[in-house]
Design a protein around this motif. Sequence first.
Motif, PDB file in Angstrom:
ATOM      1  N   ASP A 169       0.813   6.675  -6.908  1.00 20.33           N
ATOM      2  CA  ASP A 169      -0.414   7.406  -7.234  1.00 20.33           C
ATOM      3  C   ASP A 169      -1.274   7.556  -5.975  1.00 20.33           C
ATOM      4  OD1 ASP A 169      -2.763   8.474  -8.240  1.00 20.33           O
ATOM      5  OD2 ASP A 169      -3.099   6.881  -9.708  1.00 20.33           O
ATOM      6  N   GLY A 180      -5.199   7.164  -6.892  1.00 20.18           N
ATOM      7  CA  GLY A 180      -5.693   5.908  -7.459  1.00 20.18           C
ATOM      8  C   GLY A 180      -4.869   4.706  -7.054  1.00 20.18           C
ATOM      9  N   TRP A 181      -4.350   4.715  -5.829  1.00 24.01           N
ATOM     10  CA  TRP A 181      -3.419   3.685  -5.395  1.00 24.01           C
ATOM     11  C   TRP A 181      -4.009   2.284  -5.383  1.00 24.01           C
ATOM     12  CZ3 TRP A 181      -4.399   0.884  -0.981  1.00 24.01           C
ATOM     13  CH2 TRP A 181      -5.337   1.396  -0.096  1.00 24.01           C
ATOM     14  N   ARG A 182      -5.288   2.157  -5.108  1.00 30.35           N
ATOM     15  CA  ARG A 182      -5.885   0.809  -4.999  1.00 30.35           C
ATOM     16  C   ARG A 182      -5.774   0.016  -6.302  1.00 30.35           C
ATOM     17  NH1 ARG A 182      -8.977   4.043  -1.799  1.00 30.35           N
ATOM     18  NH2 ARG A 182      -9.315   3.333   0.332  1.00 30.35           N
ATOM     19  N   ARG A 183      -5.926   0.707  -7.407  1.00 29.43           N
ATOM     20  CA  ARG A 183      -5.863   0.005  -8.697  1.00 29.43           C
ATOM     21  C   ARG A 183      -4.442  -0.449  -9.043  1.00 29.43           C
ATOM     22  NH1 ARG A 183      -3.879   3.502 -12.482  1.00 29.43           N
ATOM     23  NH2 ARG A 183      -4.048   5.695 -11.954  1.00 29.43           N
ATOM     24  N   LEU A 184      -3.449   0.037  -8.291  1.00 29.93           N
ATOM     25  CA  LEU A 184      -2.058  -0.327  -8.554  1.00 29.93           C
ATOM     26  C   LEU A 184      -1.577  -1.525  -7.746  1.00 29.93           C
ATOM     27  CD1 LEU A 184      -0.353   3.179  -8.676  1.00 29.93           C
ATOM     28  CD2 LEU A 184      -1.075   1.749 -10.576  1.00 29.93           C
ATOM     29  N   GLU A 237       0.834  -1.208   0.000  1.00 27.95           N
ATOM     30  CA  GLU A 237       0.000   0.000   0.000  1.00 27.95           C
ATOM     31  C   GLU A 237       0.866   1.255   0.000  1.00 27.95           C
ATOM     32  OE1 GLU A 237      -3.051   2.430   2.878  1.00 27.95           O
ATOM     33  OE2 GLU A 237      -3.057   0.243   3.021  1.00 27.95           O
ATOM     34  N   HIS A 273      -0.314  -4.438  -9.694  1.00 25.37           N
ATOM     35  CA  HIS A 273       0.941  -4.117 -10.378  1.00 25.37           C
ATOM     36  C   HIS A 273       2.112  -4.133  -9.391  1.00 25.37           C
ATOM     37  CE1 HIS A 273      -1.093  -3.030 -14.082  1.00 25.37           C
ATOM     38  NE2 HIS A 273      -1.920  -2.260 -13.384  1.00 25.37           N
TER      39      HIS A 273
END
Length: 90
Positions: free
Chosen positions: A32, A35-39, A25, A42
């Motif tokens: 980002d 929009g960190w959750r979508r990363l 996290e 990755h």
Amino acid sequence: MSADIEATIFDLLTQAGPGKSVSPEQVARGVDPEGWRRLLGHVRATSVGLARQGRLVITRHGKPADPEDFKGVYRLKLPDAGASPEGADA
């Protein structure tokens, strides 16, 4: 994208200091903040790749985890000096 994630992982680990770890996290938020959750997926994929190369250790419950087979909450840290490249022998 993975270059940004990789750079952020190593920047955060350098700031954290020797023997310290960071969470996925923290890495995602560093890349980002909005929009960190979508990363997170990755970050995991990049972390696994770095662990396979011996440049990073993935830990679970403070112990090295197999990058090919781990589930749940994990953290990232730099390999200890003199440790095996996989980090799984500790």
